[in-house]
Structures are given as structure tokens and as C-alpha cells.
Design a protein around this motif. Sequence first.
Motif, PDB file in Angstrom:
ATOM      1  N   ALA A   1       0.828  -1.205   0.000  1.00 12.33           N
ATOM      2  CA  ALA A   1       0.000   0.000   0.000  1.00 12.33           C
ATOM      3  C   ALA A   1       0.863   1.255   0.000  1.00 12.33           C
ATOM      4  CB  ALA A   1      -0.919   0.001   1.217  1.00 12.33           C
ATOM      5  N   PHE A   2       2.032   1.197   0.664  1.00 13.07           N
ATOM      6  CA  PHE A   2       2.936   2.337   0.702  1.00 13.07           C
ATOM      7  C   PHE A   2       3.499   2.639  -0.685  1.00 13.07           C
ATOM      8  CE2 PHE A   2       7.376   3.836   1.075  1.00 13.07           C
ATOM      9  CZ  PHE A   2       7.145   5.074   1.641  1.00 13.07           C
ATOM     10  N   PHE A   3       3.915   1.601  -1.406  1.00  9.28           N
ATOM     11  CA  PHE A   3       4.536   1.809  -2.711  1.00  9.28           C
ATOM     12  C   PHE A   3       3.506   2.056  -3.821  1.00  9.28           C
ATOM     13  CE2 PHE A   3       8.097  -0.552  -0.667  1.00  9.28           C
ATOM     14  CZ  PHE A   3       9.064   0.413  -0.836  1.00  9.28           C
ATOM     15  N   CYS A   4       2.301   1.498  -3.685  1.00  8.50           N
ATOM     16  CA  CYS A   4       1.333   1.554  -4.785  1.00  8.50           C
ATOM     17  C   CYS A   4       0.119   2.435  -4.495  1.00  8.50           C
ATOM     18  CB  CYS A   4       0.861   0.144  -5.132  1.00  8.50           C
ATOM     19  SG  CYS A   4       2.196  -0.962  -5.640  1.00  8.50           S
ATOM     20  N   GLY A   5      -0.158   2.715  -3.242  1.00 12.32           N
ATOM     21  CA  GLY A   5      -1.263   3.610  -2.904  1.00 12.32           C
ATOM     22  C   GLY A   5      -2.588   3.176  -3.484  1.00 12.32           C
ATOM     23  N   GLY A   6      -3.180   4.032  -4.327  1.00 13.26           N
ATOM     24  CA  GLY A   6      -4.484   3.750  -4.912  1.00 13.26           C
ATOM     25  C   GLY A   6      -4.488   2.532  -5.809  1.00 13.26           C
ATOM     26  N   VAL A   7      -3.356   2.213  -6.410  1.00 12.41           N
ATOM     27  CA  VAL A   7      -3.284   1.010  -7.255  1.00 12.41           C
ATOM     28  C   VAL A   7      -3.492  -0.234  -6.401  1.00 12.41           C
ATOM     29  CG1 VAL A   7      -1.806  -0.320  -8.792  1.00 12.41           C
ATOM     30  CG2 VAL A   7      -1.773   2.180  -8.895  1.00 12.41           C
ATOM     31  N   TRP A   8      -2.899  -0.261  -5.204  1.00 11.47           N
ATOM     32  CA  TRP A   8      -3.115  -1.390  -4.287  1.00 11.47           C
ATOM     33  C   TRP A   8      -4.587  -1.472  -3.907  1.00 11.47           C
ATOM     34  CZ3 TRP A   8      -5.018  -1.777   0.703  1.00 11.47           C
ATOM     35  CH2 TRP A   8      -4.817  -2.993   1.353  1.00 11.47           C
ATOM     36  N   ALA A   9      -5.235  -0.318  -3.710  1.00 10.57           N
ATOM     37  CA  ALA A   9      -6.645  -0.298  -3.312  1.00 10.57           C
ATOM     38  C   ALA A   9      -7.531  -0.916  -4.389  1.00 10.57           C
ATOM     39  CB  ALA A   9      -7.082   1.131  -3.007  1.00 10.57           C
ATOM     40  N   ILE A  10      -7.330  -0.534  -5.645  1.00 12.34           N
ATOM     41  CA  ILE A  10      -8.173  -1.100  -6.697  1.00 12.34           C
ATOM     42  C   ILE A  10      -7.820  -2.565  -6.951  1.00 12.34           C
ATOM     43  CG2 ILE A  10      -6.738  -0.473  -8.688  1.00 12.34           C
ATOM     44  CD1 ILE A  10      -9.329   0.313 -10.123  1.00 12.34           C
ATOM     45  N   TYR A  11      -6.570  -2.950  -6.716  1.00 11.55           N
ATOM     46  CA  TYR A  11      -6.162  -4.360  -6.826  1.00 11.55           C
ATOM     47  C   TYR A  11      -6.944  -5.194  -5.822  1.00 11.55           C
ATOM     48  CZ  TYR A  11      -3.151  -8.499  -6.433  1.00 11.55           C
ATOM     49  OH  TYR A  11      -2.671  -9.787  -6.383  1.00 11.55           O
TER      50      TYR A  11
ATOM     51  N   LYS B   1      -9.873  -4.456  -4.733  1.00  9.95           N
ATOM     52  CA  LYS B   1     -11.286  -4.147  -4.968  1.00  9.95           C
ATOM     53  C   LYS B   1     -11.836  -3.161  -3.944  1.00  9.95           C
ATOM     54  CE  LYS B   1     -12.374  -8.482  -7.340  1.00  9.95           C
ATOM     55  NZ  LYS B   1     -13.299  -9.633  -7.433  1.00  9.95           N
ATOM     56  N   MET B   2     -10.991  -2.283  -3.456  1.00  6.33           N
ATOM     57  CA  MET B   2     -11.412  -1.220  -2.540  1.00  6.33           C
ATOM     58  C   MET B   2     -11.591   0.048  -3.366  1.00  6.33           C
ATOM     59  SD  MET B   2      -8.740  -2.311   0.472  1.00  6.33           S
ATOM     60  CE  MET B   2      -9.195  -1.045   1.650  1.00  6.33           C
ATOM     61  N   TYR B   3     -12.664   0.077  -4.146  1.00  6.41           N
ATOM     62  CA  TYR B   3     -12.847   1.107  -5.163  1.00  6.41           C
ATOM     63  C   TYR B   3     -12.956   2.511  -4.567  1.00  6.41           C
ATOM     64  CZ  TYR B   3     -14.093  -3.173  -7.644  1.00  6.41           C
ATOM     65  OH  TYR B   3     -14.079  -4.442  -8.165  1.00  6.41           O
ATOM     66  N   GLY B   4     -13.646   2.614  -3.433  1.00  7.89           N
ATOM     67  CA  GLY B   4     -13.805   3.929  -2.817  1.00  7.89           C
ATOM     68  C   GLY B   4     -12.481   4.573  -2.469  1.00  7.89           C
ATOM     69  N   TRP B   5     -11.538   3.798  -1.969  1.00  2.95           N
ATOM     70  CA  TRP B   5     -10.226   4.330  -1.602  1.00  2.95           C
ATOM     71  C   TRP B   5      -9.407   4.686  -2.836  1.00  2.95           C
ATOM     72  CZ3 TRP B   5      -9.393   6.186   2.933  1.00  2.95           C
ATOM     73  CH2 TRP B   5     -10.120   5.717   4.017  1.00  2.95           C
ATOM     74  N   PHE B   6      -9.619   3.951  -3.920  1.00  3.61           N
ATOM     75  CA  PHE B   6      -8.927   4.288  -5.167  1.00  3.61           C
ATOM     76  C   PHE B   6      -9.354   5.676  -5.647  1.00  3.61           C
ATOM     77  CE2 PHE B   6      -9.210   4.472  -9.833  1.00  3.61           C
ATOM     78  CZ  PHE B   6      -7.865   4.384 -10.148  1.00  3.61           C
ATOM     79  N   PHE B   7     -10.663   5.938  -5.655  1.00  5.07           N
ATOM     80  CA  PHE B   7     -11.156   7.244  -6.107  1.00  5.07           C
ATOM     81  C   PHE B   7     -10.808   8.337  -5.100  1.00  5.07           C
ATOM     82  CE2 PHE B   7     -13.977   4.428  -8.631  1.00  5.07           C
ATOM     83  CZ  PHE B   7     -13.687   4.938  -9.883  1.00  5.07           C
TER      84      PHE B   7
ATOM     85  N   LEU C   1      -8.311  -1.595   7.166  1.00  2.00           N
ATOM     86  CA  LEU C   1      -9.390  -1.263   6.237  1.00  2.00           C
ATOM     87  C   LEU C   1      -9.766  -2.457   5.378  1.00  2.00           C
ATOM     88  CD1 LEU C   1      -8.096   2.263   5.120  1.00  2.00           C
ATOM     89  CD2 LEU C   1     -10.127   1.804   6.511  1.00  2.00           C
ATOM     90  N   TYR C   2      -8.770  -3.196   4.938  1.00  2.00           N
ATOM     91  CA  TYR C   2      -9.024  -4.391   4.134  1.00  2.00           C
ATOM     92  C   TYR C   2      -9.744  -5.446   4.964  1.00  2.00           C
ATOM     93  CZ  TYR C   2      -8.084  -8.196   0.836  1.00  2.00           C
ATOM     94  OH  TYR C   2      -8.198  -9.239  -0.045  1.00  2.00           O
ATOM     95  N   HIS C   3      -9.354  -5.581   6.214  1.00  2.00           N
ATOM     96  CA  HIS C   3     -10.004  -6.521   7.131  1.00  2.00           C
ATOM     97  C   HIS C   3     -11.480  -6.163   7.300  1.00  2.00           C
ATOM     98  CE1 HIS C   3     -11.028  -7.613  11.456  1.00  2.00           C
ATOM     99  NE2 HIS C   3     -10.896  -8.792  10.844  1.00  2.00           N
TER     100      HIS C   3
END
Length: 248
Positions: A31-41, A43-49, A88-90
Amino acid sequence: MAKKNRIYYLTKFEQFDQQPLGLIASWNWPAFFCGGVWAIYRKMYGWFFAFWGIATVSSVLEKAGSPGIGALVFFGPWIAFTVYANSLYHGRVKKKIAMAQLSIKDTPKLLEYLKYKGGVHTWVIWVFGLLPIIGILAAIIIPMLQPVPTPHSSSSKNPITRQSQSASSPSYESEGWTQESTGSTEVGPWLDYSPPGTRFCRYADRTIYRVYPPGVKPDAEKANPFCVGDSTLRFRGQTTVSEKGPTS
């Protein structure tokens, strides 16, 4: 949940289940290196946007002349998300399971549904992994496909070059030329910031004068005939001035 890294997340989730409800700090390097990309990976769409919106606000602040505030707006939420990404993922996984259990009572069907709704977007790895490669290849290939300009074509498309070349060398009898003192005796690249067709001469006291073709600066003082006749043009970005000139 995805098969990859399953043990890591199951271990984290077991630790979270033993603690009171709420966000629990736990650093997540992807999550540190990828940020929003990790979120959409995941399926945490809200955090990606949310990342997208934060990046937009940060960019607006930077263009508005507040780069420090823009950086704070960008990196502050990024670090906070990294710290609480596992929690958050949990929470997302537990919510998905609870909602599915309310509508699906058959265990095999429940597991099949969770496998479909859970997991990860594997296409994210391909898309965001290939983008840098495509960018590098484009940076290499596109310049190779562009035609190399010839000296003739370059000069014909450059209005400054055309005007400089079209200005014929004046003589002592040339009319309409004007001059303006630079107030300096030093030759440097700053002389290149002059109107097209400008020539240069040096007086006996070594002061450099700009000599303008007719119509370029009609309000300047009339050029000294000796200064006009002995003036020189710029040459490949370097200014050469005549050592000759009137005595005063």
C-alpha cells in the motif's frame, strides 16, 4: 481473499479479531509503494477514487502557488492509508462475508460467491506494470520515427532565423538604422535576447551598442554610421562584436 499472501492476511485478521473494534495500525508495504493502485487491486474502489481526488486537489494547490500545502495534502493521507490499509481491508472482507451470509445459507454456494466477489483484480498488475514499459518504449521509438530537420528546412521555419538572414550587412551609408547602448562592456549570452536582425558594435570606450535594422526600434537614437558599418551579427548563439568603431 486472494491465494497470494493469504497466510499474511489471515494472520493479520486473526490479530485484529482479538482486539477491540476500530482501526488498528499495521504497516502495509504494498500500500505504501502503490497507494491507490493497491486499493483497486484489492477491490477497494472507494479508496482508489479517494486517492484520485486527493491527487487532484494536491495538483491544484501546487499550481496555485502552494506546493508545500499540496505535498502535505498528498503525502499525509498516503501515509495514513499505509498505516491502516490492513485494518481497512479486514473491515471490507468482514463486511462482504456478513452481507453474503444474510442472503446465502448454503455453505458451498456461499464459498463460491465469496470467491467470486472477493479476491483481487489481477488485470491491475498487467495494466500498471506495462504502462512504464510502454512509456519507455514510446520515448525511444517516437524520436526515431520523426524526420530529422535539414539546415534548410530549419531556417525556413524559424522566423527569427529568416529575419536575421534576410537582414543584409549594412554599410556606412545605410539609412534608417537606430542604436541603443547596453550599458555594458561585457560580451555574454544575455546579448542574444535581442530583436531579430539586431547587430552589435563596440565604441572606443568598449561599451557595446545594439544596432537595430530600420523599423525595429524607430524611437531609439539614430545609429552612428561607423557603428552601423562595423556592426556584426550573432553567430550560432554566440555574440561577436566589432573591436572597431568611432572614437567617441
